[in-house]
Design a protein around this motif. Sequence first.
Motif, PDB file in Angstrom:
ATOM      1  N   UNK A  72       0.853  -1.184   0.000  1.00 15.83           N
ATOM      2  CA  UNK A  72       0.000   0.000   0.000  1.00 15.83           C
ATOM      3  C   UNK A  72       0.887   1.232   0.000  1.00 15.83           C
ATOM      4  N   UNK A  73       0.547   2.199  -0.845  1.00 17.59           N
ATOM      5  CA  UNK A  73       1.251   3.480  -0.801  1.00 17.59           C
ATOM      6  C   UNK A  73       0.217   4.585  -0.632  1.00 17.59           C
ATOM      7  N   UNK A 122      -4.975   3.143   8.825  1.00 12.55           N
ATOM      8  CA  UNK A 122      -4.634   2.373   7.627  1.00 12.55           C
ATOM      9  C   UNK A 122      -3.141   2.157   7.630  1.00 12.55           C
ATOM     10  N   UNK A 173      -6.473  -2.336   7.407  1.00  9.93           N
ATOM     11  CA  UNK A 173      -7.372  -1.283   7.888  1.00  9.93           C
ATOM     12  C   UNK A 173      -7.985  -1.735   9.205  1.00  9.93           C
ATOM     13  N   UNK A 200     -12.511   3.652   1.801  1.00  5.46           N
ATOM     14  CA  UNK A 200     -12.181   3.098   0.481  1.00  5.46           C
ATOM     15  C   UNK A 200     -12.392   4.135  -0.621  1.00  5.46           C
ATOM     16  N   UNK A 226      -9.954   7.911   0.943  1.00  2.11           N
ATOM     17  CA  UNK A 226      -8.575   7.936   1.438  1.00  2.11           C
ATOM     18  C   UNK A 226      -7.605   7.696   0.269  1.00  2.11           C
ATOM     19  N   UNK A 275      -5.049   6.219  -0.930  1.00  5.20           N
ATOM     20  CA  UNK A 275      -4.114   5.107  -0.735  1.00  5.20           C
ATOM     21  C   UNK A 275      -4.331   4.128  -1.880  1.00  5.20           C
ATOM     22  N   UNK A 276      -3.223   3.553  -2.347  1.00 10.16           N
ATOM     23  CA  UNK A 276      -3.300   2.625  -3.473  1.00 10.16           C
ATOM     24  C   UNK A 276      -2.670   1.299  -3.096  1.00 10.16           C
ATOM     25  N   UNK A 279      -1.696  -2.753 -10.118  1.00  7.72           N
ATOM     26  CA  UNK A 279      -2.220  -1.738  -9.212  1.00  7.72           C
ATOM     27  C   UNK A 279      -3.728  -1.899  -9.222  1.00  7.72           C
ATOM     28  N   UNK A 292      -6.742   0.206 -11.066  1.00  4.89           N
ATOM     29  CA  UNK A 292      -6.110   1.098 -12.047  1.00  4.89           C
ATOM     30  C   UNK A 292      -6.208   0.437 -13.431  1.00  4.89           C
ATOM     31  N   UNK A 346       1.477   9.141  -9.098  1.00  2.00           N
ATOM     32  CA  UNK A 346       1.354   8.230  -7.965  1.00  2.00           C
ATOM     33  C   UNK A 346       0.906   6.840  -8.421  1.00  2.00           C
ATOM     34  N   UNK A 347       1.396   5.850  -7.687  1.00  2.00           N
ATOM     35  CA  UNK A 347       0.956   4.444  -7.835  1.00  2.00           C
ATOM     36  C   UNK A 347       0.958   3.995  -9.292  1.00  2.00           C
ATOM     37  N   UNK A 348      -0.200   3.538  -9.792  1.00  2.00           N
ATOM     38  CA  UNK A 348      -0.268   2.995 -11.144  1.00  2.00           C
ATOM     39  C   UNK A 348       0.062   4.028 -12.216  1.00  2.00           C
ATOM     40  N   UNK A 349      -0.170   5.290 -11.926  1.00  2.00           N
ATOM     41  CA  UNK A 349       0.182   6.342 -12.890  1.00  2.00           C
ATOM     42  C   UNK A 349       1.703   6.489 -12.961  1.00  2.00           C
ATOM     43  N   UNK A 395      -8.930   7.304 -15.940  1.00  3.80           N
ATOM     44  CA  UNK A 395      -9.549   6.994 -14.647  1.00  3.80           C
ATOM     45  C   UNK A 395      -9.040   7.901 -13.525  1.00  3.80           C
ATOM     46  N   UNK A 410      -3.643  11.232  -9.735  1.00  2.01           N
ATOM     47  CA  UNK A 410      -4.084  10.226  -8.768  1.00  2.01           C
ATOM     48  C   UNK A 410      -4.966   9.174  -9.426  1.00  2.01           C
ATOM     49  N   UNK A 411      -4.495   7.948  -9.519  1.00  2.00           N
ATOM     50  CA  UNK A 411      -5.353   6.865  -9.992  1.00  2.00           C
ATOM     51  C   UNK A 411      -6.477   6.603  -8.970  1.00  2.00           C
ATOM     52  N   UNK A 412      -7.480   5.799  -9.351  1.00  7.59           N
ATOM     53  CA  UNK A 412      -8.557   5.491  -8.394  1.00  7.59           C
ATOM     54  C   UNK A 412      -7.985   4.908  -7.092  1.00  7.59           C
ATOM     55  N   UNK A 413      -8.519   5.358  -5.966  1.00 10.56           N
ATOM     56  CA  UNK A 413      -8.014   4.906  -4.668  1.00 10.56           C
ATOM     57  C   UNK A 413      -8.379   3.437  -4.451  1.00 10.56           C
ATOM     58  N   UNK A 414      -7.534   2.739  -3.714  1.00  9.23           N
ATOM     59  CA  UNK A 414      -7.768   1.305  -3.496  1.00  9.23           C
ATOM     60  C   UNK A 414      -7.305   0.891  -2.107  1.00  9.23           C
ATOM     61  N   UNK A 415      -7.668   1.703  -1.121  1.00 12.99           N
ATOM     62  CA  UNK A 415      -7.315   1.358   0.252  1.00 12.99           C
ATOM     63  C   UNK A 415      -8.281   0.322   0.819  1.00 12.99           C
ATOM     64  N   UNK A 416      -8.018  -0.061   2.057  1.00 13.29           N
ATOM     65  CA  UNK A 416      -8.906  -0.986   2.755  1.00 13.29           C
ATOM     66  C   UNK A 416      -8.558  -2.433   2.484  1.00 13.29           C
TER      67      UNK A 416
END
Lengths: 136, 80
Positions: free
Chosen positions: A48-49, A78, A90, A114, A117, A119-120, A132, A135, B8-11, B48, B74-80
């Motif tokens: 996670x970044x 997180x 989380x 989700x 936040x 975070x990727x 990713x 993405x 960031x990330x995937x981008x 996206x 910023x690509x789509x967020x994918x936390x959690x």
Amino acid sequence: MIARVVDEPLSVAEHEDAVADKAAGAVVSFSGVVRDHDGGRSVTELEYVGHPTAADVIRELAEEFAARPGVQAVAVSHRIGLLGIGDVALACAVSAAHRGAAFTACAELVDEVKKRLPIWKRQVFTDGEEEWVACP
Amino acid sequence: MTVTVRYFAGARAAAGVETEARTAATLEDLVREIADAHGPRLEKVLTACSFLVDGAQAHDPSAALAPGTVVDVLPPFAGG
């Protein structure tokens, strides 16, 4: 109030303790855990970044949910960095006077984390491929 | 106008760089320029993405970018 983005292991129990309140008749907690598969493929590793603003956003979310009617307290964190299968990514806990408000707030808090936040997640599969998540 | 682009990330993976300087008058011009410069993989990711212009969510892609502006991709967020 616990509302953090950290690069170390998370304890859900710590989050439950943090929302303890004499006025609370219900504590609902949630752990988002790294699983070993996604879309039918085996996952070996997750990273996670976060964007530099992630800590501010998680604080805003916690304050927003703590201000809800009926909610006593909120704790949410997180984790970022490299995580293994079974690690908690989380952790959140919500206390409320009654269980209905606690269940609803906890579930909606997870949804908002989700969605909002920054975070990727990068996942590495057993065949060495990586992606990713979400993405194109 | 010279602006700084942060991926960031995937981008970042698709662009192959973390950050770079670009010249563009507006966000839509910038998006076109970086898509052309980095190729179809980034172009697909950009469809996206959301963008922060000096830390604020960009709502108007035709608004002028001031010199020195920092644009986050910023690509789509994918936390959690």
